[in-house]
Structure formats: structure tokens, C-alpha cells
Design an enzyme around this catalytic site. Structure first.
Site, PDB file in Angstrom:
ATOM      1  N   GLY A 198      48.623  20.968 -15.163  1.00 21.25           N
ATOM      2  CA  GLY A 198      48.837  21.649 -14.193  1.00 21.25           C
ATOM      3  C   GLY A 198      47.921  22.235 -13.181  1.00 21.25           C
ATOM      4  O   GLY A 198      48.027  23.201 -12.575  1.00 21.25           O
ATOM      5  N   ASP A 245      54.731  13.797 -12.571  1.00 19.11           N
ATOM      6  CA  ASP A 245      55.777  14.683 -12.468  1.00 19.11           C
ATOM      7  C   ASP A 245      56.612  14.983 -13.631  1.00 19.11           C
ATOM      8  O   ASP A 245      57.161  13.883 -14.065  1.00 19.11           O
ATOM      9  CB  ASP A 245      56.513  14.334 -10.988  1.00 19.11           C
ATOM     10  CG  ASP A 245      57.593  15.417 -10.610  1.00 19.11           C
ATOM     11  OD1 ASP A 245      58.203  16.129 -11.466  1.00 19.11           O
ATOM     12  OD2 ASP A 245      57.498  15.727  -9.408  1.00 19.11           O
ATOM     13  N   TYR A 259      60.821  38.270  -9.916  1.00 24.07           N
ATOM     14  CA  TYR A 259      60.503  37.311 -10.912  1.00 24.07           C
ATOM     15  C   TYR A 259      61.624  36.646 -11.474  1.00 24.07           C
ATOM     16  O   TYR A 259      61.692  35.268 -11.765  1.00 24.07           O
ATOM     17  CB  TYR A 259      59.533  37.739 -12.081  1.00 24.07           C
ATOM     18  CG  TYR A 259      58.739  36.944 -12.726  1.00 24.07           C
ATOM     19  CD1 TYR A 259      57.698  36.241 -12.099  1.00 24.07           C
ATOM     20  CD2 TYR A 259      58.724  36.553 -14.192  1.00 24.07           C
ATOM     21  CE1 TYR A 259      56.932  35.179 -12.771  1.00 24.07           C
ATOM     22  CE2 TYR A 259      57.997  35.606 -14.601  1.00 24.07           C
ATOM     23  CZ  TYR A 259      57.373  34.771 -14.073  1.00 24.07           C
ATOM     24  OH  TYR A 259      56.440  34.048 -14.651  1.00 24.07           O
ATOM     25  N   LYS A 266      60.651  31.935 -18.697  1.00 24.47           N
ATOM     26  CA  LYS A 266      59.767  32.287 -19.475  1.00 24.47           C
ATOM     27  C   LYS A 266      60.056  32.739 -20.950  1.00 24.47           C
ATOM     28  O   LYS A 266      59.550  32.665 -21.952  1.00 24.47           O
ATOM     29  CB  LYS A 266      58.672  33.370 -18.646  1.00 24.47           C
ATOM     30  CG  LYS A 266      57.911  32.857 -17.528  1.00 24.47           C
ATOM     31  CD  LYS A 266      57.134  31.515 -17.887  1.00 24.47           C
ATOM     32  CE  LYS A 266      56.289  31.307 -16.715  1.00 24.47           C
ATOM     33  NZ  LYS A 266      55.553  30.003 -17.075  1.00 24.47           N
ATOM     34  N   ARG A 309      45.789  35.582  -8.901  1.00 21.14           N
ATOM     35  CA  ARG A 309      45.936  34.937  -7.524  1.00 21.14           C
ATOM     36  C   ARG A 309      46.115  33.361  -7.444  1.00 21.14           C
ATOM     37  O   ARG A 309      44.863  32.561  -7.516  1.00 21.14           O
ATOM     38  CB  ARG A 309      44.756  35.568  -6.599  1.00 21.14           C
ATOM     39  CG  ARG A 309      45.121  35.664  -5.151  1.00 21.14           C
ATOM     40  CD  ARG A 309      44.080  36.076  -4.393  1.00 21.14           C
ATOM     41  NE  ARG A 309      43.778  37.439  -4.534  1.00 21.14           N
ATOM     42  CZ  ARG A 309      44.352  38.551  -4.058  1.00 21.14           C
ATOM     43  NH1 ARG A 309      45.625  38.178  -3.227  1.00 21.14           N
ATOM     44  NH2 ARG A 309      44.259  39.695  -4.516  1.00 21.14           N
TER      45      ARG A 309
HETATM   46  P1  NAD Z   1      49.406  26.870 -10.084  1.00 18.18           P
HETATM   47  O1  NAD Z   1      50.451  26.572  -8.893  1.00 18.18           O
HETATM   48  O2  NAD Z   1      48.010  26.568  -9.916  1.00 18.18           O
HETATM   49  O3  NAD Z   1      50.002  25.736 -11.255  1.00 18.18           O
HETATM   50  C1  NAD Z   1      51.157  25.620 -11.437  1.00 18.18           C
HETATM   51  C2  NAD Z   1      51.400  24.028 -11.604  1.00 18.18           C
HETATM   52  O4  NAD Z   1      52.583  23.614 -12.041  1.00 18.18           O
HETATM   53  C3  NAD Z   1      50.805  23.049 -10.333  1.00 18.18           C
HETATM   54  O5  NAD Z   1      49.552  22.315 -10.978  1.00 18.18           O
HETATM   55  C4  NAD Z   1      51.893  22.404 -10.022  1.00 18.18           C
HETATM   56  O6  NAD Z   1      51.497  20.896  -9.601  1.00 18.18           O
HETATM   57  C5  NAD Z   1      52.521  22.197 -11.432  1.00 18.18           C
HETATM   58  N1  NAD Z   1      54.121  21.855 -11.338  1.00 18.18           N
HETATM   59  C6  NAD Z   1      55.158  22.440 -10.905  1.00 18.18           C
HETATM   60  N2  NAD Z   1      56.168  21.556 -10.581  1.00 18.18           N
HETATM   61  C7  NAD Z   1      55.565  20.392 -11.287  1.00 18.18           C
HETATM   62  C8  NAD Z   1      56.268  19.079 -11.663  1.00 18.18           C
HETATM   63  N3  NAD Z   1      57.616  18.903 -11.489  1.00 18.18           N
HETATM   64  N4  NAD Z   1      55.565  18.106 -12.327  1.00 18.18           N
HETATM   65  C9  NAD Z   1      54.393  18.494 -12.576  1.00 18.18           C
HETATM   66  N5  NAD Z   1      53.747  19.647 -12.241  1.00 18.18           N
HETATM   67  C10 NAD Z   1      54.429  20.471 -11.627  1.00 18.18           C
HETATM   68  O7  NAD Z   1      49.598  28.266 -10.573  1.00 18.18           O
HETATM   69  P2  NAD Z   1      49.246  28.916 -11.918  1.00 18.18           P
HETATM   70  O8  NAD Z   1      49.401  30.235 -11.972  1.00 18.18           O
HETATM   71  O9  NAD Z   1      48.034  28.392 -12.413  1.00 18.18           O
HETATM   72  O10 NAD Z   1      50.363  28.420 -12.806  1.00 18.18           O
HETATM   73  C11 NAD Z   1      50.086  27.888 -14.304  1.00 18.18           C
HETATM   74  C12 NAD Z   1      50.973  28.509 -15.259  1.00 18.18           C
HETATM   75  O11 NAD Z   1      50.593  29.951 -15.578  1.00 18.18           O
HETATM   76  C13 NAD Z   1      52.620  28.538 -14.948  1.00 18.18           C
HETATM   77  O12 NAD Z   1      53.260  28.222 -16.200  1.00 18.18           O
HETATM   78  C14 NAD Z   1      52.855  29.860 -14.677  1.00 18.18           C
HETATM   79  O13 NAD Z   1      54.108  30.331 -14.684  1.00 18.18           O
HETATM   80  C15 NAD Z   1      51.945  30.696 -15.274  1.00 18.18           C
HETATM   81  N6  NAD Z   1      51.527  31.952 -15.376  1.00 18.18           N
HETATM   82  C16 NAD Z   1      50.713  32.441 -14.033  1.00 18.18           C
HETATM   83  C17 NAD Z   1      50.451  33.531 -14.037  1.00 18.18           C
HETATM   84  C18 NAD Z   1      49.830  34.098 -12.416  1.00 18.18           C
HETATM   85  O14 NAD Z   1      50.175  35.252 -12.053  1.00 18.18           O
HETATM   86  N7  NAD Z   1      49.491  33.181 -11.734  1.00 18.18           N
HETATM   87  C19 NAD Z   1      50.617  34.794 -14.936  1.00 18.18           C
HETATM   88  C20 NAD Z   1      51.271  34.119 -15.989  1.00 18.18           C
HETATM   89  C21 NAD Z   1      51.480  33.089 -16.328  1.00 18.18           C
END
Ligand code: NAD
Length: 272
Positions: free
Chosen positions: A22, A73, A165, A172, A202
Site C-alpha cells: 500500500g 494489484d 465516507y 471498514k 493527509r
Molecule cells: P494511500 O492512497 O497512500 O494508500 C492507499 C493504497 O491503496 C495505495 O498505495 C494504492 O495504490 C492502494 N491500492 C488501491 N487499490 C489497489 C489495488 N487494486 N491493488 C493494490 N493496491 C491498491 O492512502 P492511505 O491513507 O495511506 O491509505 C492506506 C490505508 O489507510 C487505507 O486502508 C485507508 O482506508 C486507511 N486509512 C486512511 C486514513 C486517512 O485519513 N488517510 C485514516 C484511516 C485509515
């Protein structure tokens, strides 16, 4: 010389190998977690969504003196087979897995959940954000003969309603339930499965949510600590859950959100 940002250095993860899924860019939560694990001596394999992201991810991986990168992916079964085959061929076994992957379409992440959730959008959000975690947990467990630890990332929108959301909150909630069921299945094999519920941060994912910036502002104002959720806290929690000091914790959802989840009513105005 490896660069770990503000992360705590040490040896908690010395001799441990694991997969981080990720990382999309330097703001990704997966990247903060990777820096912290590397700063404590872990050896990491990185999966990233596809060739298009390699240009952004490679310099980050190289900055912590690592080079094991695999495009994967999570919707492509053959690609996932190949990715885990590659990890098994190189290392034989792993000690931990970080799942930090989610997706829902922009149209779904705004306005009314009831109006905007299509059958196709629902299935896609659940596939990428929830099924992939179940699938990766199974694949990881197959190469954890000595036990291990798995984490995923969730958000308060699983427990309470959050504007925009929408279907991601539903996903989630399913992810948190999947964490408990995976913990139940894998616990007897010595594999601890847990989730981190992070406050709004962010990242690219947040930018996909209508009003995402306001979510951060409200998170800060309502939080008990009156501050943004810090990457160091989320990464530190990941280190705790994935390292030996997290022993005996399984099936848990730990909030790292400056205390926001504990607030029922925000501060009241002074009464005159
Ligand atoms: P991010 O966009 O940096 O990371 C999301 C990742 O998901 C990316 O690397 C993307 O390439 C990957 N992804 C999406 N579809 C995919 C696929 N088909 N195959 C492989 N990879 C795929 O954003 P983030 O905020 O770092 O998100 C990471 C996790 O944290 C997620 O589960 C998100 O829901 C969770 N999260 C985020 C927040 C926030 O406020 N940013 C808060 C709580 C939880």
C-alpha cells in the site's frame, strides 16, 4: 545511509522479515509504517499497485536501503499468486504483513450513501478494501510457519457515520469484522491479527473523499489532544502490534486518532 524520518530507531524487529502493501507515495500510511519497521531492523518487501507507481515508490524504498519491490494489484489473482510466489522463493517464510489498501470510486465518496452506492461500486469497494485483506491474510499465513502478525488500517467511519465516507464506512466495518474472524482462524497458528483505526491523515486516499480536508480540521478540533493524528503514532502502533512487545493482542482495533473516537460531544461554548 538509510533515512527513517522521525521514527524511533532500535532493534525490536531485528531478524524479522515482512511484506508492506500500500505504499503509493511519501504520504502513504504504509510508508510511515515501513520507515518505522525498518528503523527497528526489519527487512521489508514492498508490493505496489502497478508499474505506474514504481517511479514514486522506488526512491522511497531505496532511501531505507531496501530493494525488494513487487507490483501487485489485489484484484488480479494471477498477479497475487506471482507476488507471493516471489516472496516465498526469496525468503521462504515471513514474520509479518501490513495491509494498507482501500478504494472506492469518487462518485461514491460524496453526498448520500443511499443514493450514490451502486451495485458495482459497492462490490469494488468491498473487493479491494476487504476481500483483499482476507486473501492476503491467507497467503501470508501460508508462509508464516513460525507464527507472525498481520495488521490492516481502518477508520472511525466503520463505527459512526462520517459525511461522504459512505460505502467506505460500510467496507471498514466489514474489514474490522474480518480482522476478528482472521484472528480467530489464525490465532491457533500463533498469528496475531489486528487493526489500527487511524484519525484522518493527509494522503491520496483522503483526497478522494469530498470534504476530506474538513475531516482533518474537525478531527483536530474535536480530538482530546487538540492535534492532528501523527504518522509517528500510527507507525509506532504498527510496530507495537507487529513486534514481540505486542504479544497477547489479537482481534483488536486500536484507535490512533488523538482521542477523537472517545468524544461524544465537542467542547461547549462558554455560557454567559
Ligand atoms: P494511500 O492512497 O497512500 O494508500 C492507499 C493504497 O491503496 C495505495 O498505495 C494504492 O495504490 C492502494 N491500492 C488501491 N487499490 C489497489 C489495488 N487494486 N491493488 C493494490 N493496491 C491498491 O492512502 P492511505 O491513507 O495511506 O491509505 C492506506 C490505508 O489507510 C487505507 O486502508 C485507508 O482506508 C486507511 N486509512 C486512511 C486514513 C486517512 O485519513 N488517510 C485514516 C484511516 C485509515
Amino acid at each position: 545511509m538509510a533515512e527513517y524520518g522521525n521514527m524511533q530507531t532500535g532493534t525490536l524487529m531485528a531478524g524479522k522479515r515482512g511484506v508492506v502493501m500500500g505504499v503509493a507515495n511519501k504520504n502513504s500510511i504504509a510508508w510511515g509504517i515501513a520507515q518505522q519497521l525498518a528503523a527497528q531492523g526489519a527487512e521489508l518487501a514492498f508490493t505496489y499497485q502497478g508499474e505506474g507507481l514504481e517511479r514514486r515508490v522506488r526512491p522511497l524504498v531505496e532511501s531505507i536501503d531496501m530493494d525488494f519491490m513487487i507490483p501487485a494489484d489485489v484484484t488480479d489473482d494471477a498477479g497475487m499468486d506471482a507476488a507471493f510466489d516471489q516472496i516465498k522463493a526469496k525468503w521462504g517464510k515471513i514474520d509479518f504483513l501490513v495491509h494498507a489498501i482501500a478504494f472506492a470510486g469518487k462518485d461514491e465518496l460524496q453526498g448520500s450513501m443511499v443514493e450514490n452506492t451502486t451495485r458495482e461500486g459497492f462490490a469494488r469497494a468491498m473487493d479491494i478494501s476487504v476481500f483483499s485483506f482476507i486473501d492476503c491474510s491467507r497467503r501470508a499465513a501460508e508462509i508464516m510457519p513460525d507464527g507472525g502478525a498481520i495488521i490492516c488500517m481502518t477508520y472511525l467511519g466503520a463505527e459512526r457515520t462520517v459525511p461522504s465516507y459512505n460505502v467506505m464506512g460500510v467496507a471498514k466495518a466489514a474489514l474490522e469484522a474480518s480482522t476478528r474472524y482472521a484472528a480467530r482462524d489464525l490465532g491457533p497458528k500463533g498469528i496475531r491479527v489486528n487493526a489500527i483505526s487511524a484519525g484522518a491523515m493527509r494522503t491520496l486516499s483522503l483526497a478522494g473523499i469530498r470534504g476530506g480536508k474538513s475531516l482533518m480540521g474537525t478531527g483536530r478540533e474535536w480530538s482530546l489532544l487538540k492535534e492532528d493524528t501523527r504518522m509517528e503514532g500510527v507507525a509506532g502502533c504498527a510496530l507495537y502490534l507487529l513486534s514481540p512487545i505486542g504479544h497477547s493482542i489479537a482481534g483488536e482495533v486500536l484507535h490512533v486518532d488523538a482521542g477523537y473516537h472517545a468524544v461524544g460531544v465537542p467542547d461547549l461554548p462558554e455560557e454567559g
